[in-house]
Write a protein that holds these residues in place. Structure first.
Motif, PDB file in Angstrom:
ATOM      1  N   LYS A 120     -12.428  53.470  32.828  1.00  0.00           N
ATOM      2  CA  LYS A 120     -12.884  53.457  34.224  1.00  0.00           C
ATOM      3  C   LYS A 120     -11.887  54.201  35.118  1.00  0.00           C
ATOM      4  CE  LYS A 120     -14.528  50.529  37.952  1.00  0.00           C
ATOM      5  NZ  LYS A 120     -14.915  49.184  38.349  1.00  0.00           N
ATOM      6  N   GLN A 121     -10.601  53.920  34.935  1.00  0.00           N
ATOM      7  CA  GLN A 121      -9.581  54.610  35.731  1.00  0.00           C
ATOM      8  C   GLN A 121      -9.586  56.102  35.453  1.00  0.00           C
ATOM      9  OE1 GLN A 121      -5.944  52.586  34.748  1.00  0.00           O
ATOM     10  NE2 GLN A 121      -6.370  50.852  36.117  1.00  0.00           N
ATOM     11  N   LEU A 122      -9.734  56.465  34.189  1.00  0.00           N
ATOM     12  CA  LEU A 122      -9.787  57.878  33.808  1.00  0.00           C
ATOM     13  C   LEU A 122     -10.988  58.557  34.462  1.00  0.00           C
ATOM     14  CD1 LEU A 122      -8.900  60.318  32.084  1.00  0.00           C
ATOM     15  CD2 LEU A 122     -10.286  59.369  30.227  1.00  0.00           C
ATOM     16  N   ARG A 123     -12.147  57.934  34.338  1.00  0.00           N
ATOM     17  CA  ARG A 123     -13.375  58.505  34.910  1.00  0.00           C
ATOM     18  C   ARG A 123     -13.223  58.693  36.413  1.00  0.00           C
ATOM     19  NH1 ARG A 123     -17.154  56.138  37.593  1.00  0.00           N
ATOM     20  NH2 ARG A 123     -16.719  54.013  36.902  1.00  0.00           N
ATOM     21  N   GLU A 124     -12.727  57.656  37.093  1.00  0.00           N
ATOM     22  CA  GLU A 124     -12.575  57.732  38.548  1.00  0.00           C
ATOM     23  C   GLU A 124     -11.536  58.775  38.947  1.00  0.00           C
ATOM     24  OE1 GLU A 124     -11.836  53.619  39.569  1.00  0.00           O
ATOM     25  OE2 GLU A 124     -13.998  53.184  39.682  1.00  0.00           O
ATOM     26  N   SER A 125     -10.462  58.906  38.167  1.00  0.00           N
ATOM     27  CA  SER A 125      -9.439  59.910  38.487  1.00  0.00           C
ATOM     28  C   SER A 125      -9.984  61.327  38.357  1.00  0.00           C
ATOM     29  CB  SER A 125      -8.208  59.738  37.596  1.00  0.00           C
ATOM     30  OG  SER A 125      -8.456  60.201  36.284  1.00  0.00           O
ATOM     31  N   LYS A 126     -11.008  61.501  37.529  1.00  0.00           N
ATOM     32  CA  LYS A 126     -11.655  62.814  37.366  1.00  0.00           C
ATOM     33  C   LYS A 126     -12.768  63.019  38.387  1.00  0.00           C
ATOM     34  CE  LYS A 126      -9.327  63.990  33.671  1.00  0.00           C
ATOM     35  NZ  LYS A 126      -8.559  65.210  33.508  1.00  0.00           N
ATOM     36  N   GLY A 127     -13.004  61.989  39.228  1.00  0.00           N
ATOM     37  CA  GLY A 127     -14.044  62.093  40.250  1.00  0.00           C
ATOM     38  C   GLY A 127     -15.454  62.062  39.696  1.00  0.00           C
ATOM     39  N   LEU A 128     -15.633  61.368  38.582  1.00  0.00           N
ATOM     40  CA  LEU A 128     -16.942  61.325  37.921  1.00  0.00           C
ATOM     41  C   LEU A 128     -17.606  59.967  38.112  1.00  0.00           C
ATOM     42  CD1 LEU A 128     -15.923  62.919  34.499  1.00  0.00           C
ATOM     43  CD2 LEU A 128     -17.212  64.035  36.332  1.00  0.00           C
ATOM     44  N   THR A 129     -18.916  59.986  38.284  1.00  0.00           N
ATOM     45  CA  THR A 129     -19.685  58.752  38.262  1.00  0.00           C
ATOM     46  C   THR A 129     -19.966  58.411  36.791  1.00  0.00           C
ATOM     47  OG1 THR A 129     -21.843  59.831  38.254  1.00  0.00           O
ATOM     48  CG2 THR A 129     -20.843  59.378  40.426  1.00  0.00           C
ATOM     49  N   ILE A 130     -20.443  57.211  36.569  1.00  0.00           N
ATOM     50  CA  ILE A 130     -20.813  56.822  35.201  1.00  0.00           C
ATOM     51  C   ILE A 130     -21.857  57.783  34.650  1.00  0.00           C
ATOM     52  CG2 ILE A 130     -22.041  55.064  33.848  1.00  0.00           C
ATOM     53  CD1 ILE A 130     -20.528  52.939  35.445  1.00  0.00           C
TER      54      ILE A 130
ATOM     55  N   GLN B  63     -22.497  60.871  35.547  1.00  0.00           N
ATOM     56  CA  GLN B  63     -21.955  62.216  35.327  1.00  0.00           C
ATOM     57  C   GLN B  63     -21.174  62.263  34.010  1.00  0.00           C
ATOM     58  OE1 GLN B  63     -19.835  62.499  39.058  1.00  0.00           O
ATOM     59  NE2 GLN B  63     -21.318  63.969  39.902  1.00  0.00           N
ATOM     60  N   LEU B  64     -20.334  61.247  33.772  1.00  0.00           N
ATOM     61  CA  LEU B  64     -19.584  61.210  32.521  1.00  0.00           C
ATOM     62  C   LEU B  64     -20.540  61.110  31.336  1.00  0.00           C
ATOM     63  CD1 LEU B  64     -17.071  61.078  30.775  1.00  0.00           C
ATOM     64  CD2 LEU B  64     -16.900  58.630  31.310  1.00  0.00           C
ATOM     65  N   ALA B  65     -21.542  60.278  31.474  1.00  0.00           N
ATOM     66  CA  ALA B  65     -22.517  60.116  30.388  1.00  0.00           C
ATOM     67  C   ALA B  65     -23.197  61.447  30.060  1.00  0.00           C
ATOM     68  CB  ALA B  65     -23.557  59.063  30.775  1.00  0.00           C
ATOM     69  N   ALA B  66     -23.595  62.173  31.085  1.00  0.00           N
ATOM     70  CA  ALA B  66     -24.259  63.465  30.877  1.00  0.00           C
ATOM     71  C   ALA B  66     -23.307  64.465  30.210  1.00  0.00           C
ATOM     72  CB  ALA B  66     -24.781  64.011  32.202  1.00  0.00           C
ATOM     73  N   LEU B  67     -22.070  64.510  30.673  1.00  0.00           N
ATOM     74  CA  LEU B  67     -21.091  65.441  30.099  1.00  0.00           C
ATOM     75  C   LEU B  67     -20.766  65.102  28.649  1.00  0.00           C
ATOM     76  CD1 LEU B  67     -18.587  65.779  33.091  1.00  0.00           C
ATOM     77  CD2 LEU B  67     -20.056  67.591  32.168  1.00  0.00           C
ATOM     78  N   ALA B  68     -20.722  63.809  28.342  1.00  0.00           N
ATOM     79  CA  ALA B  68     -20.351  63.363  26.996  1.00  0.00           C
ATOM     80  C   ALA B  68     -21.548  63.285  26.046  1.00  0.00           C
ATOM     81  CB  ALA B  68     -19.658  62.000  27.064  1.00  0.00           C
ATOM     82  N   GLY B  69     -22.755  63.306  26.601  1.00  0.00           N
ATOM     83  CA  GLY B  69     -23.936  63.207  25.746  1.00  0.00           C
ATOM     84  C   GLY B  69     -24.176  61.807  25.218  1.00  0.00           C
ATOM     85  N   ILE B  70     -23.763  60.810  25.996  1.00  0.00           N
ATOM     86  CA  ILE B  70     -24.030  59.415  25.640  1.00  0.00           C
ATOM     87  C   ILE B  70     -24.658  58.730  26.844  1.00  0.00           C
ATOM     88  CG2 ILE B  70     -22.251  59.240  23.865  1.00  0.00           C
ATOM     89  CD1 ILE B  70     -20.359  58.083  25.795  1.00  0.00           C
ATOM     90  N   SER B  71     -25.183  57.545  26.673  1.00  0.00           N
ATOM     91  CA  SER B  71     -25.919  56.908  27.764  1.00  0.00           C
ATOM     92  C   SER B  71     -24.984  56.316  28.819  1.00  0.00           C
ATOM     93  CB  SER B  71     -26.837  55.808  27.224  1.00  0.00           C
ATOM     94  OG  SER B  71     -26.082  54.668  26.876  1.00  0.00           O
ATOM     95  N   GLY B  72     -25.470  56.287  30.041  1.00  0.00           N
ATOM     96  CA  GLY B  72     -24.738  55.657  31.131  1.00  0.00           C
ATOM     97  C   GLY B  72     -24.549  54.170  30.876  1.00  0.00           C
ATOM     98  N   ALA B  73     -25.534  53.547  30.261  1.00  0.00           N
ATOM     99  CA  ALA B  73     -25.435  52.122  29.933  1.00  0.00           C
ATOM    100  C   ALA B  73     -24.280  51.885  28.967  1.00  0.00           C
ATOM    101  CB  ALA B  73     -26.741  51.619  29.337  1.00  0.00           C
ATOM    102  N   GLN B  74     -24.101  52.787  28.010  1.00  0.00           N
ATOM    103  CA  GLN B  74     -23.007  52.637  27.047  1.00  0.00           C
ATOM    104  C   GLN B  74     -21.657  52.770  27.761  1.00  0.00           C
ATOM    105  OE1 GLN B  74     -23.061  55.387  23.733  1.00  0.00           O
ATOM    106  NE2 GLN B  74     -21.427  54.315  22.687  1.00  0.00           N
ATOM    107  N   ILE B  75     -21.530  53.740  28.651  1.00  0.00           N
ATOM    108  CA  ILE B  75     -20.287  53.900  29.416  1.00  0.00           C
ATOM    109  C   ILE B  75     -20.019  52.625  30.221  1.00  0.00           C
ATOM    110  CG2 ILE B  75     -19.139  55.175  31.287  1.00  0.00           C
ATOM    111  CD1 ILE B  75     -19.350  56.955  28.896  1.00  0.00           C
ATOM    112  N   SER B  76     -21.034  52.115  30.882  1.00  0.00           N
ATOM    113  CA  SER B  76     -20.887  50.911  31.693  1.00  0.00           C
ATOM    114  C   SER B  76     -20.450  49.719  30.840  1.00  0.00           C
ATOM    115  CB  SER B  76     -22.212  50.597  32.404  1.00  0.00           C
ATOM    116  OG  SER B  76     -22.097  49.416  33.149  1.00  0.00           O
TER     117      SER B  76
END
Length: 146
Positions: free
Chosen positions: A10-20, A22-35
């Motif tokens: 979470k800290q890493l994602r926020e430090s990169k200025g990404l929403t859940i 956005q990170l999910a889309a970039l990583a090719g995994i679901s937002g639910a999984q990130i959450s």
């Protein structure tokens, strides 16, 4: 460990200025999984998932593997990440598994470097999971009770 890694992610994602999402889309995994990872509701991700997150966040794969508990600080090897609990026999078994340098093919077509790395990541995760499960399920040998 899952909760600690979730807080780190979470800290890493926020430090990169990404929403859940956005990170999910970039990583090719679901937002639910990130959450679920961030909230400690899911265990530590497998190495293949960590590689996707590393690429999406532009953080080294080894750093994520360390935070996930797969590596001791700055531990890495040419064979890939090795868990801290691995014995020398486990490490030897892993090297033997990866020694076959034959060309990997799918449907008669040689795989490119990226696809080979994905397969290696999956095999690495499965190998260490199986080793760890085997260590938990093996009965302890008691020499006095034979």
């Amino acid at each position: 460990m899952a909760e600690e890694f979730g807080n780190y992610l979470k800290q890493l994602r926020e430090s990169k200025g990404l929403t859940i999402n956005q990170l999910a889309a970039l990583a090719g995994i679901s937002g639910a999984q990130i959450s679920r990872i961030e909230n400690g509701l899911r265990g530590v991700p497998k190495p293949a998932t960590l590689r996707k997150i590393a690429e999406a966040t532009e953080v080294s794969y080894e750093e994520l593997m360390g935070h996930a508990g797969y590596l001791t600080e700055a531990e890495s090897s040419p064979e890939g990440p090795i868990p801290v609990w691995a014995t020398s026999k486990d490490k030897r078994d892993f090297r033997q598994m990866l020694e076959d340098d034959g060309e990997l093919m799918f449907d008669g077509i040689p795989l490119n470097k990226e696809d080979k790395q994905r397969i290696k990541d999956v095999l690495t995760g499965l190998f260490w999971e199986a080793k760890q499960m085997n260590k938990r399920t093996q009965p302890k040998h008691n020499p006095g009770k034979e």
